[in-house]
Design an enzyme around this catalytic site. Sequence first.
Site, short mmCIF file in Angstrom:
data_model
loop_
_atom_site.label_atom_id
_atom_site.label_comp_id
_atom_site.label_asym_id
_atom_site.label_seq_id
_atom_site.Cartn_x
_atom_site.Cartn_y
_atom_site.Cartn_z
N VAL A 171 0.83 -1.20 0.00
CA VAL A 171 0.00 0.00 0.00
C VAL A 171 0.87 1.26 0.00
O VAL A 171 0.56 2.24 -0.66
CB VAL A 171 -0.96 0.00 1.19
CG1 VAL A 171 -1.89 1.21 1.13
CG2 VAL A 171 -1.79 -1.28 1.22
N ASP A 172 1.97 1.23 0.73
CA ASP A 172 2.90 2.36 0.71
C ASP A 172 3.44 2.59 -0.71
O ASP A 172 3.54 3.72 -1.17
CB ASP A 172 4.07 2.10 1.66
CG ASP A 172 3.77 2.51 3.09
OD1 ASP A 172 2.95 3.42 3.28
OD2 ASP A 172 4.35 1.93 4.01
#
Length: 384
Positions: A171-172
């Site tokens: 997700v980062d």
Amino acid sequence: MTASVPLPLSGVLVADFGRVLAAPYATMLLADLGADVVKVEHPQTGDDTRAWGPPYAHGEATYFLSVNRNKRSVALDLRDADDRRRAGELARRADVLFENFRPGTLDRYGLGYEDVRARNPGIVYCSITGFGSGPGAALPGYDLLIQAVGGLMSVTGPAPGEPVKTGVALVDVLTGLHAAVGVLAALRHRDATGEGQRIEVDLLSTLLSSLVNQSAGYTLAGRVPGILGNRHPSIAPYEVFRAKDQPLVIAVGNDRQFAALCRGVGAPELAADPRFAGNADRVGHVDALADVLGELLADRTADEWFEHLTPLGVPCGPVNDLGQAFALAERLGLSPRVPVDGGDGDALDLVANPIKLSGTPPRYDRRPPRLGEHTGEITDWLDS
């Protein structure tokens, strides 16, 4: 490319107040494309990931090295008046500012968007948060937490009731990519109008968007998906099978590929079986299909199936470890590694930027900086 050809983002100055992964990944992408990225770090601790090891290379955490090449590091303590003034001057001169503090943190130091815009109306100011700047502003934006509350773990795992995270802070990374795209769009707008703007990208919204078909299945049809293991909710066969020696992926996306698979495994009659004739049929009888194919695929090694089925047009391949994955990319001529001068006579073997540009390819001319490595030259410039 000759040395006289400017890179796409040459002349763009990025004030990088980002830390850990999402923001540093975005700014590294911009740096690879020619931007001058000045990474602002605390003089004592620096970016958190400098301490995130093992593993280490040349005495430095490989985590930090993975997302910070082509940058310069300046050590500034924002609680110190002189350093705070220098940080403000950097923001005033910058084209782009990145930050991923909790909302409101930089406002305390005169580095919030409104303060920076007052001194630099053309600034492209990118804020990355976990849950936005509204009611969720105080929530901690850790990737694992986002994967959990954002639904990714609810569709990822070996079986219902056994959720797992992805093997990297995905997700980062996705958020960093979206942030970089937003910055490029804002720079394009500024070139046309002279106006800067604020960009806000949060991890939760990024994940919900990146769940694509799973998210759309919910918003459009009200379907809440669950864990399917390595299967696909809408196509079959699309999963992991056990070959003679190791796991093998079969990723069939249409009837033509399925017919080729059936011929390849010596069972052409399966393509005409009413249970498997069309994709919807195969999805409806996925367990029976997996049982049949599982028996047939167990007779050869994964590499043998890869060599045999690929020329037939069947998407398949062994489940490689990272070493095997890099070897495959090298055999395919993708050049996944790039040596970058480590400054001590040895090269750092970094992962290549995946963007291929025919005229202005990414640069790899600056190692990830040591903490405060460029403080002298940058502060002299800011003080001038």
